[in-house]
Design an enzyme around this catalytic site. Structure first.
Site, PDB file in Angstrom:
ATOM      1  N   ASP A 497      34.469  -2.257 -11.554  1.00 29.66           N
ATOM      2  CA  ASP A 497      35.982  -2.982 -10.987  1.00 29.66           C
ATOM      3  C   ASP A 497      37.117  -3.269 -12.481  1.00 29.66           C
ATOM      4  OD1 ASP A 497      37.660  -3.205  -8.425  1.00 29.66           O
ATOM      5  OD2 ASP A 497      38.369  -4.360  -8.775  1.00 29.66           O
ATOM      6  N   GLU A 541      40.744   1.388  -8.751  1.00 28.64           N
ATOM      7  CA  GLU A 541      40.443   1.396  -9.989  1.00 28.64           C
ATOM      8  C   GLU A 541      39.117   0.384  -9.962  1.00 28.64           C
ATOM      9  OE1 GLU A 541      41.717  -1.986  -7.498  1.00 28.64           O
ATOM     10  OE2 GLU A 541      42.179  -0.446  -7.184  1.00 28.64           O
TER      11      GLU A 541
END
Length: 627
Positions: A497, A541
């Protein structure tokens, strides 16, 4: 008184000299005149030889076609010599007399054969002298039924028995409603056999080729059901087949056609029908109605003219119908050549072969005409140049059809590819397309297989980062876990992440965020080990990496390398360089029967959560933490 007496002997001498000169002239005329009755006598050809009589003949025009043999013989001073191999008369309604002398120096009669090497003479009357000087009439020509001709041959042949011991003067009368040439050749028996054999060998080859192509085209017509083959068969049967069979004088030998109608009137009928068929074939092959509408209308008018001439051929005299059919054929040749050239300019690939085919037929016809008019030598090529051109035409027309079918096949393949690309936009339709492609992979072309692979790659690829997408990740991870369960090998899953990514989007906009994700994805991809590893975009993301056959320690090494590749230097975006980091969660284990892709992803996600809770920019392995 003495003076006149003295001059009388001189006067007598002059009168005597004048009288003797007159007598000598009369004797010379009486002796020499028979020698000028015709051209120089021709020695008979010897065994196996053939002699062209053209340069040794004299001819006389008979405008009313009324001269008898006696009147022609009495008109000896009106005969004119000929110097060319073939005497060309052209279109002329007059009759023509020809005479020539043959010399037999032997003591026995010799048999020779006189060949009239043109099939367009209506009447041929040969007057041959016997040993007593009496003339016998022998008839031949198109208007004489083949069984009644003096010699069975495709050309007009007269057997000659030349009297021994001197010269024999022969007369030949000929007339025709067609264009008239007088090609005369004198053969021995072996020379005639050789000429006939050479000619028939070529004609047999030609007819065999045409028959083979016609039968093959019939098979293709029954298989493909394309109407262009029907018109092609019509061209082959009517033009190359029936027309040239009659044109070569083989109607009686091959088809049993004895009626003189088949030797004359049928020619103009078949010429007109052939021209109509060729034009119709060209219209369909080159699609002139769509690509050349103006010229197509002109071709239709020429076709109607062909049908009118064909109908008139049954009711008007042949001399009229053939004078209509021949110019019509020339107009057809020019028009179809222009159509082929325009079609080639428009990019029709079949037009190349059509133009070559049509040009070869025109060249062959011109060469034959030049031979017939005496402007080109008579040899094996010029004698059969029209048929040679027709044979080449038939071959290249078949190539034109093949190219047309190939082009249509390629167009269908392109349409199929476009349809596949359109269907791939929806997930369900794309899955059906994949199933269909897998079932028919061996029957598809290489281009369709490449298109299918490209479609599969697009459907499994994330459009922003060019990494594998979530669906591809699920499929790959399921397969990897199932394989590892069988092989008892560990599988590692890395969840990644981007730290503090939302402020990037909020502050700089989503386009800058997209730039950041693309570069981070590239760094993660470059930090993987080998092609067996999968790097995928998990969503937003988040990224996920699957490492087959990888234990916990190796997985941690790969994860650390990926974290460092991102943190080592700022990320380049459209507004400049941004300092970004990533947090990673690692889970590695040998799958059991209870494990699935979801359980592996869940464990890696838990490890990722711990990394984020413990300050980000770090790697967590389920209870073990590494900065």
């Amino acid at each position: 008184m003495h003076f006149p007496i003295a001059r009388r002997p001189t006067l007598n001498k002059r009168l005597s000299r004048h009288l003797w000169s007159r007598v000598a002239f009369l004797v010379f005329v009486c002796v020499a005149l028979p020698g000028f009755a015709a051209t120089e006598p021709v020695a008979l050809p010897q065994a196996g030889e053939t002699l062209a009589l053209g340069p040794h003949i004299e001819h006389l025009e008979d405008p009313e076609r009324s001269l008898t043999l006696e009147e022609a013989r009495a008109s000896a001073d009106r005969f004119r010599p000929n110097s060319s191999e073939v005497l060309n008369i052209g279109y002329n309604r007059a009759g023509h007399w020809v005479r020539f002398q043959l010399r037999n120096s032997g003591a026995e009669p010799l048999k020779r054969f006189l060949e009239f090497r043109s099939l367009f003479a209506d009447r041929l009357n040969l007057y041959a002298p016997d040993e007593q000087g009496h003339y016998t009439k022998v008839e031949s020509g198109r208007l004489v039924p083949p069984p009644d001709r003096p010699f069975q041959s495709r050309n007009f042949v007269f057997p000659l028995t030349v009297p021994p011991g001197g010269e024999a003067l022969y007369y030949l009368y000929v007339d025709s409603a067609d264009t008239l040439t007088i090609p005369l050749y004198l053969h021995t028996d072996t020379g005639l056999v050789h000429t006939e054999l050479t000619s028939r060998s070529w004609l047999s080859f030609y007819q065999g080729l045409i028959l083979t192509m016609a039968l093959f085209s019939i098979f293709l017509l029954a298989t493909l059901r394309d109407r262009v083959y029907a018109y092609y068969i019509g061209v082959i049967v009517v033009h190359q087949g029936l027309f040239f069979t009659l044109f070569n004088g083989l109607g009686y030998q091959y088809l049993g056609l004895e009626d003189p109608w088949w030797s004359r009137e049928a020619m103009s009928v078949l010429v007109s029908l052939s021209m109509w068929m060729i034009m119709q074939f060209g219209r369909v092959l080159l699609a002139t109605r769509d690509e050349q509408p103006l010229l197509d209308r002109v071709i239709v008018l020429i076709q109607h003219a062909a049908l009118v001439i064909m109908a008139l051929s049954f009711v008007v005299d042949y001399s009229v119908s053939i004078r209509l059919a021949n110019p019509h054929g020339a107009v057809t040749a020019a028009a179809m050549w222009v159509v082929g050239w325009n079609s080639l300019r428009k990019g029709n690939p079949a037009a190349r072969y059509f133009l070559i085919a049509w040009s070869m037929l025109i060249v062959g016809g011109i060469a034959y005409s030049l031979k017939s008019w005496g402007l080109a030598p008579s040899n094996l090529f010029t004698e059969h140049s029209w048929q040679i051109g027709a044979a080449i035409e038939a071959i290249f027309l078949s190539l034109a059809i093949a190219d047309r079918i190939n082009t249509e096949s390629q167009q269908r393949i392109r349409h199929q590819q476009e349809a596949q690309l359109a269907q791939a936009q929806a997930l369900d339709i794309q899955r059906k397309a994949n199933d269909m492609l897998e079932q028919n992979v061996k029957e598809r072309t290489e281009e369709l297989r490449k298109a299918n692979r490209k479609l599969q790659q697009l459907s499994d690829t994330d459009q922003l980062t060019s990494l594998s997408n979530r669906r591809s990740l699920d499929r790959f991870l399921t397969h990897t876990i199932a394989r590892a369960r069988i092989d008892r090998k560990p599988v590692a899953v890395l969840m990644i992440d981007v730290d503090h990514f939302k402020p990037v989007n909020d502050t700089h906009g989503h386009q800058v965020g997209d730039d950041s994700l693309r570069e981070i994805a590239g760094r993660i991809q470059n930090s993987s080990r080998w092609p067996a590893d999968m790097v995928a975009r998990y969503g937003g993301e988040e990224f996920c990496v699957v490492l087959p056959n990888t234990d916990r320690q190796s997985a941690m090494s790969v994860a650390q390398r990926m974290r460092e590749s991102v943190a080592s230097e700022p990320v380049t975006t459209r507004i400049g360089r941004l300092k970004l980091t990533v947090s990673l969660g690692v889970y590695a284990a040998v799958p059991t029967e209870d494990d699935s892709k979801d359980s592996f992803l869940e464990q890696a996600d838990i490890a990722l959560y711990q990394s984020k809770q413990e300050g980000r920019n770090r790697v967590t392995l389920l209870g073990a933490t590494a900065s």
